[in-house]
Design an enzyme around this catalytic site. Structure first.
Site, PDB file in Angstrom:
ATOM      1  N   HIS A 183       0.856  -1.198   0.000  1.00  0.00           N
ATOM      2  CA  HIS A 183       0.000   0.000   0.000  1.00  0.00           C
ATOM      3  C   HIS A 183       0.883   1.236   0.000  1.00  0.00           C
ATOM      4  O   HIS A 183       1.942   1.248   0.621  1.00  0.00           O
ATOM      5  CB  HIS A 183      -0.897   0.008   1.251  1.00  0.00           C
ATOM      6  N   ASP A 197      -7.768  -5.537   0.139  1.00  0.00           N
ATOM      7  CA  ASP A 197      -8.253  -6.438  -0.919  1.00  0.00           C
ATOM      8  C   ASP A 197      -7.844  -7.890  -0.706  1.00  0.00           C
ATOM      9  O   ASP A 197      -8.243  -8.763  -1.471  1.00  0.00           O
ATOM     10  CB  ASP A 197      -7.713  -5.947  -2.278  1.00  0.00           C
TER      11      ASP A 197
HETATM   12  C1  SDX Z   1      -6.257  -0.123  -2.885  1.00  0.00           C
HETATM   13  O1  SDX Z   1      -4.505   4.406  -2.137  1.00  0.00           O
HETATM   14  C2  SDX Z   1      -5.483   3.780  -1.486  1.00  0.00           C
HETATM   15  O2  SDX Z   1      -5.867   4.186  -0.419  1.00  0.00           O
HETATM   16  C3  SDX Z   1      -6.044   2.577  -2.192  1.00  0.00           C
HETATM   17  C4  SDX Z   1      -7.018   1.726  -1.390  1.00  0.00           C
HETATM   18  C5  SDX Z   1      -8.305   2.481  -1.107  1.00  0.00           C
HETATM   19  O3  SDX Z   1      -8.983   2.091  -0.145  1.00  0.00           O
HETATM   20  O4  SDX Z   1      -8.661   3.377  -1.918  1.00  0.00           O
HETATM   21  O5  SDX Z   1      -6.421   1.335  -0.185  1.00  0.00           O
HETATM   22  C6  SDX Z   1      -7.415   0.484  -2.168  1.00  0.00           C
HETATM   23  O6  SDX Z   1      -6.034   0.213  -4.021  1.00  0.00           O
HETATM   24  C7  SDX Z   1      -5.367  -1.082  -2.133  1.00  0.00           C
HETATM   25  C8  SDX Z   1      -4.129  -1.534  -2.988  1.00  0.00           C
HETATM   26  C9  SDX Z   1      -4.603  -2.680  -3.901  1.00  0.00           C
HETATM   27  N1  SDX Z   1      -3.552  -3.042  -4.879  1.00  0.00           N
HETATM   28  C10 SDX Z   1      -2.908  -4.215  -4.829  1.00  0.00           C
HETATM   29  O7  SDX Z   1      -3.068  -5.061  -3.941  1.00  0.00           O
HETATM   30  C11 SDX Z   1      -2.002  -4.476  -6.020  1.00  0.00           C
HETATM   31  C12 SDX Z   1      -0.629  -4.964  -5.538  1.00  0.00           C
HETATM   32  N2  SDX Z   1       0.009  -3.856  -4.815  1.00  0.00           N
HETATM   33  C13 SDX Z   1       0.931  -3.025  -5.586  1.00  0.00           C
HETATM   34  O8  SDX Z   1       0.628  -2.856  -6.902  1.00  0.00           O
HETATM   35  C14 SDX Z   1       1.427  -1.823  -4.798  1.00  0.00           C
HETATM   36  O9  SDX Z   1       1.727  -2.261  -3.543  1.00  0.00           O
HETATM   37  C15 SDX Z   1       0.549  -0.591  -4.678  1.00  0.00           C
HETATM   38  C16 SDX Z   1       0.083  -0.096  -6.017  1.00  0.00           C
HETATM   39  C17 SDX Z   1      -0.640  -0.873  -3.827  1.00  0.00           C
HETATM   40  C18 SDX Z   1       1.371   0.501  -4.022  1.00  0.00           C
HETATM   41  O10 SDX Z   1       2.376   0.815  -4.891  1.00  0.00           O
HETATM   42  P1  SDX Z   1       3.492   1.918  -4.499  1.00  0.00           P
HETATM   43  O11 SDX Z   1       3.212   2.582  -3.220  1.00  0.00           O
HETATM   44  O12 SDX Z   1       3.671   2.797  -5.694  1.00  0.00           O
HETATM   45  O13 SDX Z   1       4.736   1.032  -4.215  1.00  0.00           O
HETATM   46  P2  SDX Z   1       5.806   0.663  -5.301  1.00  0.00           P
HETATM   47  O14 SDX Z   1       5.115   0.171  -6.527  1.00  0.00           O
HETATM   48  O15 SDX Z   1       6.744   1.817  -5.415  1.00  0.00           O
HETATM   49  O16 SDX Z   1       6.538  -0.592  -4.630  1.00  0.00           O
HETATM   50  C19 SDX Z   1       7.596  -0.387  -3.700  1.00  0.00           C
HETATM   51  C20 SDX Z   1       8.398  -1.677  -3.802  1.00  0.00           C
HETATM   52  C21 SDX Z   1       8.792  -2.037  -5.229  1.00  0.00           C
HETATM   53  O17 SDX Z   1       9.966  -2.836  -5.163  1.00  0.00           O
HETATM   54  P3  SDX Z   1      11.436  -2.134  -5.436  1.00  0.00           P
HETATM   55  O18 SDX Z   1      11.321  -1.371  -6.737  1.00  0.00           O
HETATM   56  O19 SDX Z   1      11.677  -1.233  -4.250  1.00  0.00           O
HETATM   57  O20 SDX Z   1      12.389  -3.291  -5.486  1.00  0.00           O
HETATM   58  O21 SDX Z   1       7.587  -2.779  -3.353  1.00  0.00           O
HETATM   59  C22 SDX Z   1       7.396  -3.697  -4.416  1.00  0.00           C
HETATM   60  C23 SDX Z   1       7.694  -2.946  -5.709  1.00  0.00           C
HETATM   61  O22 SDX Z   1       8.116  -3.842  -6.711  1.00  0.00           O
HETATM   62  N3  SDX Z   1       5.979  -4.090  -4.334  1.00  0.00           N
HETATM   63  C24 SDX Z   1       5.555  -5.339  -4.460  1.00  0.00           C
HETATM   64  C25 SDX Z   1       4.163  -5.272  -4.251  1.00  0.00           C
HETATM   65  N4  SDX Z   1       3.794  -4.002  -4.028  1.00  0.00           N
HETATM   66  C26 SDX Z   1       4.919  -3.276  -4.087  1.00  0.00           C
HETATM   67  N5  SDX Z   1       6.187  -6.489  -4.731  1.00  0.00           N
HETATM   68  C27 SDX Z   1       5.425  -7.605  -4.787  1.00  0.00           C
HETATM   69  N6  SDX Z   1       4.078  -7.632  -4.601  1.00  0.00           N
HETATM   70  C28 SDX Z   1       3.418  -6.468  -4.322  1.00  0.00           C
HETATM   71  N7  SDX Z   1       2.093  -6.488  -4.137  1.00  0.00           N
END
Ligand code: SDX
Length: 431
Positions: free
Chosen positions: A308, A366
């Site tokens: 998140h 989720d």
């Molecule tokens: C919702 O914003 C809100 O409030 C949203 C929400 C709401 O109520 O409105 O809470 C609802 O959207 C919840 C989130 C649902 N999405 C997912 O479950 C999809 C999987 N999660 C990711 O796509 C991600 O965690 C996000 C989109 C939720 C957050 O992305 P960020 O904050 O931009 O984080 P990032 O992409 O910069 O990741 C940071 C690191 C990265 O690795 P490095 O580049 O540092 O090596 O963490 C890794 C990412 O690759 N990473 C994950 C991961 N999420 C982040 N690696 C594996 N699995 C994951 N799920």
């Protein structure tokens, strides 16, 4: 809240610019950069808005470090146990918990708007039966502005109010119609003597030849899912609603834009993607294979339902949802236990893994919601529409707050341009 004349000093090539620092009621201080471009002729650069506050709001607060979510100051855990969705709608819309008369009046106003214009039934006929319900509700929500012209003038507070009530009241009807249409069953009209969640379940699962009795504990679990998804600060879909609303677009168009944004798998689409991932994993012994993929930077696979932007220890909603999953699965016969077993083991392994710990990746809202909805009998395609139904009150509350703000202006971000410098047209014969 204004600061006490504190400033941040920005030094650009020896020239200094003072920027006011303001303190919110809770959370990080903000640096007011509204005059930065006028004074210093520079932009700030923050793709994805990781460090940017886009607005002032009194509605919802998230503490990502402590895993706190407050609706108008009330912890979501307390509301999930003591309140119900219609009361939370009132709280988000009007800022205070209602007394008995206020609650009864609000409930009555919502109940009296649960039917949709009969002509709207024809909209559904235009979709393929296998259309994704999110495509249908995005279209039908946008089309509402074609039916409710008497509540599209955003400058009129009364019209803003009736449009808000109409959308909160009609979304369950529209979402259930999208589901019925997809399975070839007739639409079921709302029943005014049922509460919000029970009415939605009945419109989804009743068939004309059979009596349908709502299971109270299941209705309570669905009502809790609605409450937990109701609002969440300036997330992607709420920011979309605010940006669309800043142009003066009618409320139905703004909420349709929010629904469209929510659909993405990185946002509200994650609940559907998460259950499909859990089914793909299939059994705990295959979890290491998927953990490996999630860690591989060359593999686009991510653990859906994990991570998140704001929560960096745990998502309080996921904790409540996890308890609810246990309760619901004990209630229903068609439990698809492998997904819950895989989910629990996946959570345990991931939370012990350094890669996830370093990146503060924890289950989000989720991760368990899909397991509950699946156990109740909803297809995965209905998960995000149910999220949209729940979040409509949050989008509307944020939209109303923005429209009523006298300082509000159209949102118009700038950019860091990295394209070609000015150049002259080259005739085809010379290319
Ligand atoms: C919702 O914003 C809100 O409030 C949203 C929400 C709401 O109520 O409105 O809470 C609802 O959207 C919840 C989130 C649902 N999405 C997912 O479950 C999809 C999987 N999660 C990711 O796509 C991600 O965690 C996000 C989109 C939720 C957050 O992305 P960020 O904050 O931009 O984080 P990032 O992409 O910069 O990741 C940071 C690191 C990265 O690795 P490095 O580049 O540092 O090596 O963490 C890794 C990412 O690759 N990473 C994950 C991961 N999420 C982040 N690696 C594996 N699995 C994951 N799920």
């Amino acid at each position: 809240m204004s600061g006490n004349n504190r400033v941040a000093v920005l030094d650009i090539d020896g020239k200094q610019f003072k920027l006011p620092v303001e303190s919110p009621s809770i959370g990080p201080d903000v640096i007011d950069i509204r005059r930065l471009y006028r004074d210093a002729r520079v932009f700030t650069f923050d793709p994805g808005y990781t460090s940017t506050a886009s607005c002032e709001s009194d509605i919802t607060f998230i503490d990502g470090e402590l895993g706190k979510l407050l609706y108008r100051g009330y912890p979501v855990e307390q509301l999930a146990i003591n309140s119900h969705f219609i009361e939370v709608c009132y709280l988000l819309l009007y800022g205070e918990l209602p007394n008995k008369n206020q609650l009864d009046d609000f409930d009555e106003r919502v109940t009296m708007h649960t039917m949709v214009h009969d002509q709207m039934n024809y909209f559904f006929r235009g979709f393929r039966r296998d259309a994704h319900p999110m495509a249908i509700i995005t279209g039908v929500m946008g089309a509402m502005s074609a039916f409710y012209h008497d509540s599209t003038d955003i400058s009129d507070p009364d019209q803003r109010e009736i449009a808000s009530i109409r959308m909160i009241a009609k979304l369950p009807t529209i979402v259930s119609m999208a589901y019925k249409y997809s399975i070839g069953q007739p639409f079921i009209y709302p029943k005014n003597n049922l509460d919000y969640a029970a009415n939605f379940l009945r419109m989804c699962f009743k068939v004309p030849p059979e009596k349908y009795i709502v299971e109270p504990d299941i209705a309570r679990a669905v009502d809790r899912i609605f409450m937990l998804h109701a609002d969440h600060e300036q997330n992607a879909s709420t920011s979309t609603v605010r940006l669309a609303g800043s142009s003066g677009a009618n409320p139905f168009a703004c909420i349709a834009a929010g629904i469209a944004c929510l659909w993405g798998p990185a946002h509200g689409g994650a609940n559907e993607a998460c259950l499909m991932m859990l089914r793909q994993i299939g059994s705990p012994d295959r979890i290491p294979e998927f953990i490996k993929r999630a860690k591989d930077p060359s593999d686009p696979f991510r653990l859906m339902g994990f991570g998140h932007r704001v929560y960096k220890n745990f998502d309080p909603r996921a904790k409540i949802m996890k308890q609810s999953a246990d309760e619901v699965l004990n209630l229903v016969s068609n439990t698809n236990l492998p997904t819950l077993e895989v989910a629990r083991e996946l959570e345990r392994i991931a939370l012990e893994d350094e890669f996830f710990q370093e990146r503060h990746l924890y289950p989000n809202v989720d991760f368990y919601s899909g397991i509950i909805l699946d156990a109740i009998g909803f297809p995965t395609s209905m998960f995000t529409p149910i999220f949209a139904l729940s979040r409509t009150v949050g989008w509307i509350s944020q939209w109303k707050e923005m429209v009523a703000d006298p300082t509000q202006k159209i949102g118009r971000p700038r950019q860091k341009y990295t394209g070609s410098r000015e150049r002259s047209f080259t005739p085809l014969s010379e290319r």
